[in-house]
Scaffold this active site. Structure first.
Site, PDB file in Angstrom:
ATOM      1  N   HIS A 100      -3.458 -14.338  -7.322  1.00 25.95           N
ATOM      2  CA  HIS A 100      -3.310 -14.693  -5.901  1.00 25.95           C
ATOM      3  C   HIS A 100      -1.844 -14.722  -5.502  1.00 25.95           C
ATOM      4  O   HIS A 100      -0.942 -14.669  -6.338  1.00 25.95           O
ATOM      5  CB  HIS A 100      -3.953 -16.059  -5.605  1.00 25.95           C
ATOM      6  CG  HIS A 100      -3.284 -17.209  -6.297  1.00 25.95           C
ATOM      7  ND1 HIS A 100      -3.397 -17.453  -7.648  1.00 25.95           N
ATOM      8  CD2 HIS A 100      -2.479 -18.191  -5.822  1.00 25.95           C
ATOM      9  CE1 HIS A 100      -2.711 -18.524  -7.978  1.00 25.95           C
ATOM     10  NE2 HIS A 100      -2.119 -18.997  -6.882  1.00 25.95           N
ATOM     11  N   ASP A 102       0.467 -17.274  -3.094  1.00 27.55           N
ATOM     12  CA  ASP A 102       0.297 -18.610  -2.524  1.00 27.55           C
ATOM     13  C   ASP A 102       0.254 -18.591  -1.005  1.00 27.55           C
ATOM     14  O   ASP A 102       1.110 -17.987  -0.346  1.00 27.55           O
ATOM     15  CB  ASP A 102       1.453 -19.526  -2.972  1.00 27.55           C
ATOM     16  CG  ASP A 102       1.315 -19.920  -4.428  1.00 27.55           C
ATOM     17  OD1 ASP A 102       0.175 -19.983  -4.936  1.00 27.55           O
ATOM     18  OD2 ASP A 102       2.361 -20.156  -5.071  1.00 27.55           O
ATOM     19  N   HIS A 256       0.399 -14.089  -8.881  1.00 27.22           N
ATOM     20  CA  HIS A 256       0.500 -14.820 -10.148  1.00 27.22           C
ATOM     21  C   HIS A 256      -0.869 -15.331 -10.570  1.00 27.22           C
ATOM     22  O   HIS A 256      -1.818 -15.362  -9.769  1.00 27.22           O
ATOM     23  CB  HIS A 256       1.537 -15.952 -10.069  1.00 27.22           C
ATOM     24  CG  HIS A 256       1.248 -16.966  -9.008  1.00 27.22           C
ATOM     25  ND1 HIS A 256       1.460 -16.732  -7.675  1.00 27.22           N
ATOM     26  CD2 HIS A 256       0.746 -18.222  -9.079  1.00 27.22           C
ATOM     27  CE1 HIS A 256       1.116 -17.786  -6.973  1.00 27.22           C
ATOM     28  NE2 HIS A 256       0.664 -18.705  -7.805  1.00 27.22           N
ATOM     29  N   ARG A 271       4.862 -28.418  -8.248  1.00 22.51           N
ATOM     30  CA  ARG A 271       5.252 -27.254  -7.428  1.00 22.51           C
ATOM     31  C   ARG A 271       5.772 -27.682  -6.062  1.00 22.51           C
ATOM     32  O   ARG A 271       5.219 -28.590  -5.433  1.00 22.51           O
ATOM     33  CB  ARG A 271       4.046 -26.325  -7.227  1.00 22.51           C
ATOM     34  CG  ARG A 271       4.448 -24.959  -6.676  1.00 22.51           C
ATOM     35  CD  ARG A 271       3.246 -24.050  -6.517  1.00 22.51           C
ATOM     36  NE  ARG A 271       2.738 -24.106  -5.165  1.00 22.51           N
ATOM     37  CZ  ARG A 271       1.581 -23.571  -4.772  1.00 22.51           C
ATOM     38  NH1 ARG A 271       0.815 -22.948  -5.643  1.00 22.51           N
ATOM     39  NH2 ARG A 271       1.185 -23.657  -3.521  1.00 22.51           N
TER      40      ARG A 271
HETATM   41  C1  SIN Z   1      -0.079 -21.833  -9.066  1.00 20.57           C
HETATM   42  O1  SIN Z   1      -0.952 -21.058  -8.734  1.00 20.57           O
HETATM   43  O2  SIN Z   1       0.826 -22.166  -8.309  1.00 20.57           O
HETATM   44  C2  SIN Z   1      -0.114 -22.440 -10.460  1.00 20.57           C
HETATM   45  C3  SIN Z   1       0.552 -21.571 -11.462  1.00 20.57           C
HETATM   46  C4  SIN Z   1       0.594 -22.230 -12.817  1.00 20.57           C
HETATM   47  O3  SIN Z   1       0.212 -23.397 -12.945  1.00 20.57           O
HETATM   48  O4  SIN Z   1       1.025 -21.583 -13.765  1.00 20.57           O
END
Ligand code: SIN
Length: 291
Positions: A100, A102, A256, A271
């Site tokens: 995806h 973000d 990612h 995050r």
């Molecule tokens: C995310 O999608 O922001 C999480 C990525 C992760 O935890 O590695």
């Protein structure tokens, strides 16, 4: 003064590890400019051995733009712009465990995400990144030209619905349900990066529901082809976290995927997500509910 960073590329398509900077400190404008330059050039950058309080993490993120407050994932009480991504040993599903980009489900999607590792499993829990600029460049000129005329319809309705994958994580993480009609937003299927001029595909399996003006079943064939193409191994890099590692990725050109390969272990990340300056999202618009 022009700052120079130590940069080591980690893969052919994207990714670079940066050393020689302490992100907990107030950084000069020229250092921020150098980090920003590395980010847009390498699409995802990695830092090691950082020690960031939530306030320092937020302060670093805020140097790159206004910070996002996630509509469904609760932020930290004292720092609502920082969200904790936790998989407890008893959880089966992880947050971000699918390709995806973000916040593409918003009218003004996030431009960058800054993820910090607090606690890691003994093994596993890597994150994969895929360059959507490399994915676009590998297509034929004919398909590139066609895609540049198309827009994708994005929504949180599938991922964050009561039945969606996020519902299964609600035990450990505070994730709200997308209640009723949560909005659909149209974004160009090919974005031209405002800082580099490089073009990248901008559709993703989690949030792109269909192609604007096409029926869902008409869209499926082309989107399925693109989703398969976009995750080709040659467009990717893989980051193995250590406590104190930071990854900073550019959502305008990167997908990612958080791997979920550490059953029975805990993983704790934090995050901060950077929103665009409003004009960058000028081409996005709201559409009506799907037929
Ligand atoms: C995310 O999608 O922001 C999480 C990525 C992760 O935890 O590695």
């Amino acid at each position: 003064m022009i700052e120079t960073l130590k940069i080591r590329r980690v893969a052919g398509a994207l990714g670079a590890e940066i050393s020689g900077v302490d992100l907990s400190q107030p950084l000069s404008d020229s250092m921020i400019a150098a980090i920003r330059q590395a980010l847009v050039e390498h699409q995802v950058i990695f830092f090691r051995d950082q020690d960031l309080t939530p306030a320092q993490h937020v302060a670093f993120g805020a140097r790159f733009g206004p910070l996002n407050i996630h509509p469904y994932v609760a932020g930290m009480p004292e720092q609502p712009e920082a969200m904790e991504l936790i998989k407890e040993p008893s959880d089966r599903i992880n947050f971000g465990g699918g390709w995806h980009s973000d916040m593409s489900f918003l009218q003004t999607p996030a431009i960058g995400s800054i993820l910090y590792a607090i606690e890691l499993p003994e093994f596993g829990g890597d994150t994969l990144f895929a360059s959507q600029a490399a994915a676009f460049e590998a297509l034929s000129p004919g398909l590139q030209a066609t895609l540049e005329t198309l827009n994708g319809v994005h929504s949180a309705s599938r991922e964050y619905s009561a039945q969606g994958p996020s519902a299964q994580k609600r035990g450990s993480m505070k994730i709200a349900e997308a209640d009723g009609y949560v909005g659909e937003y149209v974004h160009p299927m090919v974005l031209t990066h405002p800082e580099t001029g490089r073009k990248a595909l901008y559709v993703n399996p989690a949030f792109t529901l269909r192609i604007d003006g096409w029926k869902t079943r008409e869209s499926k064939a082309l989107l399925d082809y693109l989703f398969d193409h976009c995750r080709y191994e040659g467009f990717t890099c893989r980051f193995t976290w250590q406590k104190g590692s930071v990854a900073f990725w550019d959502n305008r050109s990167v997908w990612h995927f958080a791997l979920n390969d550490y059953p029975g272990q805990r993983r704790h990340m934090r995050r901060v997500t950077v929103d665009p300056w409003p004009q960058i999202a000028a081409k996005s618009r709201v559409v009506q509910a799907a037929e």
